[in-house]
Motif scaffolding. Structure first.
Motif, PDB file in Angstrom:
ATOM      1  N   SER A 127       3.980 130.635  77.888  1.00 32.11           N
ATOM      2  CA  SER A 127       2.662 130.614  78.533  1.00 32.11           C
ATOM      3  C   SER A 127       2.066 132.009  78.702  1.00 32.11           C
ATOM      4  O   SER A 127       0.884 132.135  79.034  1.00 32.11           O
TER       5      SER A 127
ATOM      6  N   ASN B  63       9.073 127.429  78.720  1.00 35.10           N
ATOM      7  CA  ASN B  63       7.638 127.206  78.945  1.00 35.10           C
ATOM      8  C   ASN B  63       6.990 128.413  79.612  1.00 35.10           C
ATOM      9  O   ASN B  63       5.838 128.764  79.302  1.00 35.10           O
ATOM     10  N   LEU B  64       7.717 129.042  80.521  1.00 36.14           N
ATOM     11  CA  LEU B  64       7.190 130.219  81.211  1.00 36.14           C
ATOM     12  C   LEU B  64       6.940 131.355  80.223  1.00 36.14           C
ATOM     13  O   LEU B  64       5.882 132.002  80.249  1.00 36.14           O
TER      14      LEU B  64
ATOM     15  N   LEU C 104      12.133 125.094  81.557  1.00 37.40           N
ATOM     16  CA  LEU C 104      11.128 125.762  82.384  1.00 37.40           C
ATOM     17  C   LEU C 104      11.013 127.231  81.992  1.00 37.40           C
ATOM     18  O   LEU C 104       9.901 127.782  81.909  1.00 37.40           O
ATOM     19  N   LEU C 105      12.154 127.861  81.725  1.00 42.33           N
ATOM     20  CA  LEU C 105      12.142 129.263  81.283  1.00 42.33           C
ATOM     21  C   LEU C 105      11.418 129.404  79.951  1.00 42.33           C
ATOM     22  O   LEU C 105      10.616 130.326  79.757  1.00 42.33           O
TER      23      LEU C 105
END
Length: 267
Positions: free
Chosen positions: A117, A113-114, A110-111
Protein backbone atom coordinates in the motif's frame (compact mmCIF):
# COMPACT_ATOMS: atom_id res chain seq x y z
CA UNK A 1 -34.69 -25.89 -4.51
CA UNK A 2 -34.24 -28.51 -7.24
CA UNK A 3 -36.65 -26.61 -9.49
CA UNK A 4 -34.64 -23.41 -8.97
CA UNK A 5 -31.36 -25.16 -9.83
CA UNK A 6 -33.00 -26.67 -12.91
CA UNK A 7 -34.24 -23.24 -13.98
CA UNK A 8 -30.79 -21.64 -13.70
CA UNK A 9 -29.26 -24.60 -15.53
CA UNK A 10 -31.72 -24.22 -18.41
CA UNK A 11 -31.47 -20.40 -18.39
CA UNK A 12 -27.66 -20.17 -18.49
CA UNK A 13 -27.98 -17.45 -21.15
CA UNK A 14 -29.83 -15.29 -18.63
CA UNK A 15 -26.97 -15.60 -16.12
CA UNK A 16 -24.45 -14.59 -18.79
CA UNK A 17 -26.68 -11.66 -19.77
CA UNK A 18 -26.85 -10.44 -16.17
CA UNK A 19 -23.07 -10.75 -15.80
CA UNK A 20 -22.54 -8.83 -19.04
CA UNK A 21 -24.94 -6.09 -17.93
CA UNK A 22 -23.12 -5.85 -14.60
CA UNK A 23 -19.76 -5.46 -16.36
CA UNK A 24 -21.17 -2.73 -18.63
CA UNK A 25 -22.60 -0.87 -15.64
CA UNK A 26 -19.32 -1.17 -13.76
CA UNK A 27 -17.29 0.31 -16.62
CA UNK A 28 -19.92 2.97 -17.22
CA UNK A 29 -19.69 4.00 -13.57
CA UNK A 30 -15.88 4.10 -13.79
CA UNK A 31 -15.97 6.16 -17.00
CA UNK A 32 -18.37 8.65 -15.44
CA UNK A 33 -15.98 9.14 -12.55
CA UNK A 34 -13.12 10.00 -14.93
CA UNK A 35 -14.98 13.14 -16.13
CA UNK A 36 -13.25 13.06 -19.52
CA UNK A 37 -13.56 16.33 -21.44
CA UNK A 38 -13.42 15.42 -25.15
CA UNK A 39 -13.19 19.07 -26.22
CA UNK A 40 -10.19 19.58 -23.96
CA UNK A 41 -8.54 16.48 -25.45
CA UNK A 42 -9.00 17.89 -28.96
CA UNK A 43 -7.45 21.26 -28.10
CA UNK A 44 -4.53 19.62 -26.23
CA UNK A 45 -3.24 17.68 -29.24
CA UNK A 46 -1.14 20.60 -30.62
CA UNK A 47 0.51 21.08 -27.21
CA UNK A 48 1.38 17.39 -26.99
CA UNK A 49 2.80 17.47 -30.52
CA UNK A 50 4.89 20.55 -29.66
CA UNK A 51 6.27 18.87 -26.53
CA UNK A 52 7.23 15.72 -28.44
CA UNK A 53 8.83 17.72 -31.25
CA UNK A 54 11.12 19.48 -28.76
CA UNK A 55 12.47 16.10 -27.60
CA UNK A 56 14.00 15.29 -30.99
CA UNK A 57 16.60 14.84 -32.28
CA UNK A 58 18.29 13.24 -29.23
CA UNK A 59 21.41 14.91 -27.86
CA UNK A 60 24.04 12.15 -28.00
CA UNK A 61 26.60 14.28 -26.16
CA UNK A 62 25.26 12.89 -22.86
CA UNK A 63 25.54 9.27 -23.95
CA UNK A 64 28.55 8.65 -21.73
CA UNK A 65 26.72 10.06 -18.69
CA UNK A 66 23.64 8.01 -19.60
CA UNK A 67 25.75 4.84 -19.63
CA UNK A 68 27.21 5.53 -16.18
CA UNK A 69 23.78 6.41 -14.74
CA UNK A 70 22.32 3.27 -16.28
CA UNK A 71 24.98 1.08 -14.67
CA UNK A 72 24.03 2.58 -11.31
CA UNK A 73 20.36 1.86 -12.03
CA UNK A 74 21.11 -1.81 -12.81
CA UNK A 75 23.21 -2.10 -9.65
CA UNK A 76 20.39 -0.64 -7.56
CA UNK A 77 17.88 -3.03 -9.15
CA UNK A 78 20.12 -6.07 -8.71
CA UNK A 79 20.73 -5.47 -5.01
CA UNK A 80 17.19 -4.26 -4.33
CA UNK A 81 15.66 -7.33 -5.98
CA UNK A 82 18.06 -9.72 -4.23
CA UNK A 83 17.51 -8.28 -0.75
CA UNK A 84 13.76 -8.11 -1.31
CA UNK A 85 13.64 -11.71 -2.59
CA UNK A 86 15.54 -13.05 0.43
CA UNK A 87 13.26 -11.22 2.88
CA UNK A 88 10.16 -12.33 0.94
CA UNK A 89 10.79 -16.06 1.50
CA UNK A 90 9.95 -16.24 5.25
CA UNK A 91 6.98 -13.90 4.79
CA UNK A 92 5.65 -16.10 1.98
CA UNK A 93 6.07 -19.24 4.09
CA UNK A 94 4.19 -17.64 6.99
CA UNK A 95 1.44 -16.50 4.58
CA UNK A 96 0.84 -19.86 2.88
CA UNK A 97 -2.37 -21.58 3.96
CA UNK A 98 -0.84 -25.06 3.53
CA UNK A 99 2.09 -24.31 5.87
CA UNK A 100 1.16 -21.78 8.56
CA UNK A 101 -1.66 -21.53 11.11
CA UNK A 102 -4.48 -19.08 10.46
CA UNK A 103 -3.42 -16.43 13.00
CA UNK A 104 0.10 -16.36 11.60
CA UNK A 105 -1.21 -16.14 8.04
CA UNK A 106 -3.33 -13.14 8.96
CA UNK A 107 -0.35 -11.28 10.40
CA UNK A 108 1.92 -12.14 7.45
CA UNK A 109 -0.71 -11.14 4.88
CA UNK A 110 -1.33 -7.90 6.77
CA UNK A 111 2.39 -7.16 6.50
CA UNK A 112 2.29 -7.84 2.76
CA UNK A 113 -0.70 -5.56 2.28
CA UNK A 114 0.95 -2.83 4.35
CA UNK A 115 4.10 -2.89 2.22
CA UNK A 116 2.16 -2.94 -1.07
CA UNK A 117 0.00 0.00 0.00
CA UNK A 118 3.03 2.32 0.25
CA UNK A 119 3.92 3.80 -3.19
CA UNK A 120 7.52 3.43 -4.35
CA UNK A 121 7.88 7.23 -4.49
CA UNK A 122 7.01 7.46 -0.79
CA UNK A 123 9.57 4.76 0.01
CA UNK A 124 12.11 6.71 -2.00
CA UNK A 125 11.39 9.90 -0.06
CA UNK A 126 11.62 7.99 3.22
CA UNK A 127 15.06 6.54 2.49
CA UNK A 128 16.37 9.75 0.90
CA UNK A 129 15.55 11.42 4.22
CA UNK A 130 17.33 8.60 6.06
CA UNK A 131 20.46 8.13 3.92
CA UNK A 132 20.59 11.22 1.70
CA UNK A 133 20.46 11.52 -2.07
CA UNK A 134 21.89 8.72 -4.16
CA UNK A 135 21.83 5.01 -4.92
CA UNK A 136 21.64 3.67 -1.31
CA UNK A 137 18.22 5.28 -0.85
CA UNK A 138 17.01 3.83 -4.14
CA UNK A 139 18.32 0.36 -3.29
CA UNK A 140 16.58 0.30 0.08
CA UNK A 141 13.33 1.57 -1.45
CA UNK A 142 13.43 -1.12 -4.13
CA UNK A 143 14.11 -3.79 -1.49
CA UNK A 144 10.98 -2.93 0.47
CA UNK A 145 8.93 -2.45 -2.70
CA UNK A 146 10.03 -5.89 -3.92
CA UNK A 147 8.92 -7.60 -0.71
CA UNK A 148 5.33 -6.47 -1.22
CA UNK A 149 5.06 -8.30 -4.52
CA UNK A 150 7.51 -11.21 -4.42
CA UNK A 151 6.16 -12.39 -1.05
CA UNK A 152 2.71 -12.62 -2.64
CA UNK A 153 4.07 -14.39 -5.74
CA UNK A 154 6.06 -16.85 -3.63
CA UNK A 155 3.01 -17.46 -1.44
CA UNK A 156 0.91 -18.32 -4.51
CA UNK A 157 3.62 -20.71 -5.71
CA UNK A 158 3.78 -22.46 -2.32
CA UNK A 159 0.00 -22.80 -2.12
CA UNK A 160 -0.08 -24.40 -5.58
CA UNK A 161 2.15 -27.29 -4.43
CA UNK A 162 0.62 -30.76 -4.81
CA UNK A 163 -0.53 -31.64 -1.29
CA UNK A 164 -0.36 -35.40 -1.90
CA UNK A 165 3.41 -35.31 -2.29
CA UNK A 166 3.73 -33.46 1.03
CA UNK A 167 1.46 -35.97 2.76
CA UNK A 168 3.55 -38.84 1.41
CA UNK A 169 6.72 -37.31 2.84
CA UNK A 170 5.08 -36.69 6.20
CA UNK A 171 3.77 -40.26 6.38
CA UNK A 172 7.27 -41.56 5.65
CA UNK A 173 8.53 -39.67 8.72
CA UNK A 174 10.18 -36.71 7.00
CA UNK A 175 10.85 -33.66 9.14
CA UNK A 176 9.41 -30.23 8.33
CA UNK A 177 12.75 -29.19 6.84
CA UNK A 178 12.88 -32.31 4.67
CA UNK A 179 9.32 -31.70 3.49
CA UNK A 180 10.31 -28.17 2.47
CA UNK A 181 13.54 -29.35 0.81
CA UNK A 182 12.20 -32.34 -1.13
CA UNK A 183 8.50 -31.63 -1.44
CA UNK A 184 8.07 -27.88 -1.78
CA UNK A 185 11.30 -26.46 -3.17
CA UNK A 186 11.50 -28.58 -6.38
CA UNK A 187 7.92 -27.66 -7.25
CA UNK A 188 8.14 -23.92 -6.66
CA UNK A 189 11.71 -23.21 -7.80
CA UNK A 190 11.06 -22.66 -11.55
CA UNK A 191 8.02 -20.45 -10.95
CA UNK A 192 9.65 -18.50 -8.11
CA UNK A 193 12.83 -17.82 -10.07
CA UNK A 194 10.69 -16.70 -12.99
CA UNK A 195 8.89 -14.25 -10.71
CA UNK A 196 12.23 -13.00 -9.39
CA UNK A 197 13.60 -12.36 -12.89
CA UNK A 198 10.42 -10.51 -13.77
CA UNK A 199 10.73 -8.38 -10.63
CA UNK A 200 14.33 -7.51 -11.47
CA UNK A 201 13.24 -6.40 -14.92
CA UNK A 202 10.42 -4.34 -13.41
CA UNK A 203 12.74 -2.77 -10.84
CA UNK A 204 14.90 -1.35 -13.65
CA UNK A 205 11.91 0.80 -14.60
CA UNK A 206 10.93 1.46 -10.97
CA UNK A 207 14.49 2.64 -10.23
CA UNK A 208 14.22 5.20 -13.00
CA UNK A 209 11.02 6.54 -11.40
CA UNK A 210 12.71 6.77 -8.00
CA UNK A 211 15.21 9.17 -9.52
CA UNK A 212 12.45 11.78 -9.38
CA UNK A 213 12.97 12.04 -5.60
CA UNK A 214 16.75 11.95 -5.86
CA UNK A 215 17.26 8.22 -5.30
CA UNK A 216 20.06 7.96 -7.86
CA UNK A 217 20.37 6.16 -11.18
CA UNK A 218 19.34 7.24 -14.64
CA UNK A 219 16.02 8.58 -13.34
CA UNK A 220 17.82 11.30 -11.41
CA UNK A 221 19.56 12.51 -14.58
CA UNK A 222 16.35 12.19 -16.59
CA UNK A 223 14.26 14.33 -14.27
CA UNK A 224 17.08 16.88 -13.99
CA UNK A 225 17.09 17.38 -17.77
CA UNK A 226 13.30 17.59 -17.93
CA UNK A 227 13.21 20.20 -15.17
CA UNK A 228 15.89 22.15 -17.01
CA UNK A 229 13.90 21.97 -20.29
CA UNK A 230 16.78 20.06 -21.91
CA UNK A 231 14.43 17.68 -23.66
CA UNK A 232 16.85 16.28 -26.31
CA UNK A 233 19.18 15.13 -23.51
CA UNK A 234 16.21 13.60 -21.67
CA UNK A 235 15.33 11.72 -24.86
CA UNK A 236 18.81 10.21 -24.97
CA UNK A 237 18.37 8.96 -21.40
CA UNK A 238 15.02 7.38 -22.25
CA UNK A 239 16.36 5.71 -25.41
CA UNK A 240 19.28 4.19 -23.51
CA UNK A 241 16.86 2.96 -20.84
CA UNK A 242 14.59 1.52 -23.53
CA UNK A 243 17.42 -0.47 -25.09
CA UNK A 244 18.55 -1.94 -21.77
CA UNK A 245 15.02 -2.74 -20.55
CA UNK A 246 14.29 -4.48 -23.85
CA UNK A 247 17.51 -6.50 -23.60
CA UNK A 248 16.81 -7.50 -20.00
CA UNK A 249 13.22 -8.40 -20.91
CA UNK A 250 14.46 -10.71 -23.67
CA UNK A 251 17.06 -12.29 -21.37
CA UNK A 252 14.65 -12.81 -18.47
CA UNK A 253 12.01 -14.27 -20.82
CA UNK A 254 14.61 -16.73 -22.15
CA UNK A 255 15.64 -17.72 -18.63
CA UNK A 256 12.02 -18.19 -17.54
CA UNK A 257 11.35 -20.47 -20.52
CA UNK A 258 14.53 -22.39 -19.76
CA UNK A 259 13.48 -22.88 -16.15
CA UNK A 260 10.05 -24.08 -17.16
CA UNK A 261 11.52 -26.49 -19.73
CA UNK A 262 14.10 -27.86 -17.29
CA UNK A 263 11.62 -27.88 -14.38
CA UNK A 264 14.20 -26.24 -12.19
CA UNK A 265 17.10 -28.57 -13.09
CA UNK A 266 20.05 -26.63 -14.47
CA UNK A 267 22.47 -28.16 -16.94
Amino acid sequence: MKDLKYFWHRAAWLKHLLIGAGVVLLYGWALQGLKIDLELLKTSVPYVADFVSRMFPPDWSVLDLAGKALVETVQMSLWGTTIGAILSVPIAVLSARNLAPRWLRLLANLLQNLVRSVPSIVLGLLFVAATGLGAPAGTLALSIYTIGYLAKFYQAAIESVDGRSLEALEVSGASWLQVAQYGILPQILPLSLGYTFYMFEYNIRAASVLGVVGAGGIGFELISYIRGFEYPKATTMMLVLLVVVTAIDALSSHLRRRLEADNGNFD
